[in-house]
Motif scaffolding. Structure first.
Motif, PDB file in Angstrom:
ATOM      1  N   SER A   3      38.970  46.214  35.845  1.00 40.51           N
ATOM      2  CA  SER A   3      38.915  45.826  34.326  1.00 40.51           C
ATOM      3  C   SER A   3      39.077  47.016  33.464  1.00 40.51           C
ATOM      4  CB  SER A   3      37.458  45.345  33.992  1.00 40.51           C
ATOM      5  OG  SER A   3      36.350  46.462  34.643  1.00 40.51           O
ATOM      6  N   LEU A   4      39.738  46.829  32.210  1.00 43.89           N
ATOM      7  CA  LEU A   4      40.007  47.631  31.401  1.00 43.89           C
ATOM      8  C   LEU A   4      38.538  48.421  31.100  1.00 43.89           C
ATOM      9  CD1 LEU A   4      42.344  48.899  29.706  1.00 43.89           C
ATOM     10  CD2 LEU A   4      41.335  47.579  27.481  1.00 43.89           C
ATOM     11  N   LEU A   6      47.590  44.510  33.409  1.00 43.46           N
ATOM     12  CA  LEU A   6      46.645  44.472  34.794  1.00 43.46           C
ATOM     13  C   LEU A   6      47.168  43.526  35.829  1.00 43.46           C
ATOM     14  CD1 LEU A   6      43.874  45.241  35.989  1.00 43.46           C
ATOM     15  CD2 LEU A   6      42.767  43.878  34.939  1.00 43.46           C
ATOM     16  N   ALA A   7      47.737  42.434  35.550  1.00 38.88           N
ATOM     17  CA  ALA A   7      48.105  41.382  36.279  1.00 38.88           C
ATOM     18  C   ALA A   7      49.290  41.801  37.276  1.00 38.88           C
ATOM     19  CB  ALA A   7      48.835  40.092  35.662  1.00 38.88           C
ATOM     20  N   THR A   8      50.087  42.776  36.302  1.00 36.60           N
ATOM     21  CA  THR A   8      51.247  43.400  37.164  1.00 36.60           C
ATOM     22  C   THR A   8      50.768  44.358  38.215  1.00 36.60           C
ATOM     23  OG1 THR A   8      52.519  43.247  35.005  1.00 36.60           O
ATOM     24  CG2 THR A   8      53.122  44.797  36.895  1.00 36.60           C
ATOM     25  N   GLU A   9      49.847  45.157  37.990  1.00 35.77           N
ATOM     26  CA  GLU A   9      49.424  46.158  38.895  1.00 35.77           C
ATOM     27  C   GLU A   9      48.590  45.245  40.119  1.00 35.77           C
ATOM     28  OE1 GLU A   9      50.052  48.972  39.074  1.00 35.77           O
ATOM     29  OE2 GLU A   9      50.625  49.367  37.072  1.00 35.77           O
ATOM     30  N   ILE A  10      47.867  44.120  39.928  1.00 36.25           N
ATOM     31  CA  ILE A  10      47.147  43.441  40.843  1.00 36.25           C
ATOM     32  C   ILE A  10      48.199  42.788  41.752  1.00 36.25           C
ATOM     33  CG2 ILE A  10      45.877  41.279  41.192  1.00 36.25           C
ATOM     34  CD1 ILE A  10      44.246  42.104  38.754  1.00 36.25           C
ATOM     35  N   GLN A  11      49.412  42.390  41.052  1.00 34.37           N
ATOM     36  CA  GLN A  11      50.366  41.592  41.927  1.00 34.37           C
ATOM     37  C   GLN A  11      51.377  42.586  42.806  1.00 34.37           C
ATOM     38  OE1 GLN A  11      52.882  39.997  38.937  1.00 34.37           O
ATOM     39  NE2 GLN A  11      51.207  38.624  38.115  1.00 34.37           N
ATOM     40  N   GLY A  37      41.105  40.924  39.185  1.00 35.47           N
ATOM     41  CA  GLY A  37      40.925  41.413  37.820  1.00 35.47           C
ATOM     42  C   GLY A  37      39.991  40.700  37.164  1.00 35.47           C
ATOM     43  N   PHE A  38      39.408  41.183  36.119  1.00 37.06           N
ATOM     44  CA  PHE A  38      38.371  40.621  35.047  1.00 37.06           C
ATOM     45  C   PHE A  38      39.218  40.599  33.714  1.00 37.06           C
ATOM     46  CE2 PHE A  38      34.408  41.804  37.265  1.00 37.06           C
ATOM     47  CZ  PHE A  38      34.210  40.474  37.721  1.00 37.06           C
ATOM     48  N   ALA A  39      39.124  39.587  33.005  1.00 42.04           N
ATOM     49  CA  ALA A  39      40.257  39.575  31.886  1.00 42.04           C
ATOM     50  C   ALA A  39      39.498  40.212  30.819  1.00 42.04           C
ATOM     51  CB  ALA A  39      40.177  38.089  31.206  1.00 42.04           C
ATOM     52  N   HIS A  40      40.384  40.982  29.913  1.00 43.93           N
ATOM     53  CA  HIS A  40      39.853  41.699  28.675  1.00 43.93           C
ATOM     54  C   HIS A  40      40.165  40.921  27.308  1.00 43.93           C
ATOM     55  CE1 HIS A  40      38.911  45.052  26.216  1.00 43.93           C
ATOM     56  NE2 HIS A  40      40.143  45.102  25.672  1.00 43.93           N
ATOM     57  N   LEU A  41      38.957  40.779  26.742  1.00 46.42           N
ATOM     58  CA  LEU A  41      39.147  39.486  25.418  1.00 46.42           C
ATOM     59  C   LEU A  41      39.022  40.093  24.239  1.00 46.42           C
ATOM     60  CD1 LEU A  41      37.085  36.678  27.473  1.00 46.42           C
ATOM     61  CD2 LEU A  41      39.913  37.116  27.147  1.00 46.42           C
ATOM     62  N   ARG A  63      43.848  30.745  34.906  1.00 47.01           N
ATOM     63  CA  ARG A  63      44.904  29.758  35.484  1.00 47.01           C
ATOM     64  C   ARG A  63      46.170  30.248  35.755  1.00 47.01           C
ATOM     65  NH1 ARG A  63      42.160  25.362  35.399  1.00 47.01           N
ATOM     66  NH2 ARG A  63      40.740  24.568  33.643  1.00 47.01           N
ATOM     67  N   GLU A  64      46.646  31.050  34.915  1.00 44.89           N
ATOM     68  CA  GLU A  64      48.093  31.640  35.111  1.00 44.89           C
ATOM     69  C   GLU A  64      48.008  33.001  35.939  1.00 44.89           C
ATOM     70  OE1 GLU A  64      50.518  31.617  31.637  1.00 44.89           O
ATOM     71  OE2 GLU A  64      49.568  29.788  30.819  1.00 44.89           O
ATOM     72  N   LEU A  65      47.121  34.052  35.610  1.00 43.31           N
ATOM     73  CA  LEU A  65      47.209  35.181  36.182  1.00 43.31           C
ATOM     74  C   LEU A  65      46.236  35.170  37.181  1.00 43.31           C
ATOM     75  CD1 LEU A  65      47.175  37.450  32.987  1.00 43.31           C
ATOM     76  CD2 LEU A  65      49.353  36.399  34.193  1.00 43.31           C
ATOM     77  N   GLY A  66      45.553  34.498  37.638  1.00 45.38           N
ATOM     78  CA  GLY A  66      44.575  34.436  38.659  1.00 45.38           C
ATOM     79  C   GLY A  66      43.460  35.322  38.781  1.00 45.38           C
ATOM     80  N   PHE A  67      42.960  35.677  37.440  1.00 44.53           N
ATOM     81  CA  PHE A  67      41.706  36.417  37.381  1.00 44.53           C
ATOM     82  C   PHE A  67      40.500  35.714  37.815  1.00 44.53           C
ATOM     83  CE2 PHE A  67      43.693  39.620  33.918  1.00 44.53           C
ATOM     84  CZ  PHE A  67      44.358  40.089  34.732  1.00 44.53           C
ATOM     85  N   VAL A  68      39.403  36.484  38.022  1.00 49.55           N
ATOM     86  CA  VAL A  68      38.130  35.869  38.718  1.00 49.55           C
ATOM     87  C   VAL A  68      37.133  35.814  37.572  1.00 49.55           C
ATOM     88  CG1 VAL A  68      38.903  36.482  41.074  1.00 49.55           C
ATOM     89  CG2 VAL A  68      37.689  37.995  39.751  1.00 49.55           C
ATOM     90  N   GLY A  69      37.233  36.228  36.457  1.00 47.85           N
ATOM     91  CA  GLY A  69      36.214  36.313  35.306  1.00 47.85           C
ATOM     92  C   GLY A  69      36.669  37.021  34.351  1.00 47.85           C
ATOM     93  N   ALA A  70      35.908  37.609  33.421  1.00 48.92           N
ATOM     94  CA  ALA A  70      35.908  38.183  32.408  1.00 48.92           C
ATOM     95  C   ALA A  70      35.154  39.372  32.236  1.00 48.92           C
ATOM     96  CB  ALA A  70      36.012  37.435  30.914  1.00 48.92           C
ATOM     97  N   MET A  71      35.372  40.571  31.534  1.00 47.54           N
ATOM     98  CA  MET A  71      34.544  41.779  31.355  1.00 47.54           C
ATOM     99  C   MET A  71      34.213  42.007  29.766  1.00 47.54           C
ATOM    100  SD  MET A  71      33.747  45.467  32.401  1.00 47.54           S
ATOM    101  CE  MET A  71      33.282  45.217  34.095  1.00 47.54           C
TER     102      MET A  71
END
Length: 319
Positions: free
Chosen positions: A59-60, A85-90, A98-102, A119-127
């Motif tokens: 998470s950021l 972040l999605a690029t690094e996870i991939q 990853g947790f989304a930054h909002l 749905r698109e990046l495959g993150f598992v929640g948010a921080m």
């Protein structure tokens, strides 16, 4: 194998936000923290391997765009952070999630970004890093966000940040600012606002994660229930406060490497509600690993804390 949930990163575009929340450290220490936060390769993976961490949920490092006063800039920044972040996870999907930054300045926009991330990046929640410009998540304006979080069936990790206004009790005692104490009562109070505002009555399937072994809340469940029963007000709850803390809240071990708070959290919330975390790079990975590997709990509970609870909550691959 362990799964760690409060593991931080940073990207160059977000360094100014990071500096806002950083405790006072020497330039050399700050540079090393930034170097660790910015690394997704050899250094981070070596620390994970040495601690027996098979997967880190990244998470950021806060507060990020939540302190941005221009809503449009905040929305663009959150999207950029999530794409980076999605690029690094991939690149290492076997080791990172990853947790989304909002940008909660726009609750509906934040809900849409969370859905994109899941749905698109495959993150598992948010921080979320505490309040957003002094507005807490119990505010009615966040209804679209809570609705979407519940519908997506992913958790929200409530991470600390500075108080919007410095509490008077901390005046003249800067030693207690930020992670030493301020962040603890700030975050615990934020979580209790959600409980007493009835957020979990309206969104009973919403799930909240608190770090640092629950920000002291596992210690005070009885007293919360006792005092709440005497309180008059116009926001009655469907159940005692402890019900929501046991039903809607999970806690992680981040930054708490001691048996007493661990056993208290397990006893108060249940063995399915406590998850291992480090708080990398702000805490030492090896110290956190030694703590959980030698904690005075049985092996079945240790396995749950180290990985199985995270696998279930975040729907991560088993093993």
């Amino acid at each position: 194998m362990k799964i760690a949930l409060e593991e931080h990163v940073v990207f160059p575009a977000f360094l100014d936000y990071l500096a806002h929340a950083m405790p006072k450290v020497t330039p050399g220490v700050y540079a090393d923290i930034v170097a660790q936060l910015s690394d997704f390769g050899e250094r981070r993976l070596a620390a994970m391997d040495a601690a027996g961490v098979g997967r880190a949920v990244l998470s950021l490092s806060g507060p990020g765009v939540q302190i941005e006063r221009d809503t449009a800039v905040a929305l663009r920044g959150a999207r950029l952070a999530n794409d980076l972040l999605a690029t690094e996870i991939q690149r290492r999907p076997d080791r990172y999630a990853g947790f989304a930054h909002l940008a909660l300045q726009d609750p509906l926009g934040a809900a849409d970004e969370l859905e994109r991330c899941v749905r698109e990046l495959g993150f598992v929640g948010a921080m979320v890093n505490g309040h957003t410009l002094g507005v807490y998540l119990d505010d009615p304006r966040f209804a679209p966000f809570w609705e979407r979080l519940e519908a997506l069936d992913v958790p929200l990790y409530l991470h600390p940040d500075d108080s919007f206004v410095k509490p008077y009790v901390l005046e003249g005692c800067d030693e207690l600012l930020k992670p030493t104490w301020e962040w603890t009562f700030e975050t615990a109070s934020h979580a209790l606002r959600l409980v007493f505002a009835g957020v979990f009555d309206r969104y009973p399937r919403a799930r909240l994660i608190l770090g640092h072994m629950g920000e002291t809340l596992p210690y005070v469940l009885w007293r919360l229930d006792s005092r709440a029963a005497l309180t008059t007000g116009n926001r009655p709850l469907a159940a005692p406060p402890s019900h929501y803390l046991r039903s809607n809240v999970y806690v992680t071990t981040s930054g708490q490497c001691a048996d007493v708070p661990l056993i208290a959290a397990l006893s108060a919330l249940g063995e399915d509600r406590v998850l291992f975390s480090i708080d990398y790079p702000y805490e030492d990975s090896a110290t956190a690993a030694r703590f959980i590997e030698n904690a005075a709990i049985d092996e079945t509970v240790r396995d749950k804390v180290c990985r199985r609870n995270a696998e279930a909550l975040l729907r991560l691959p088993a093993g």
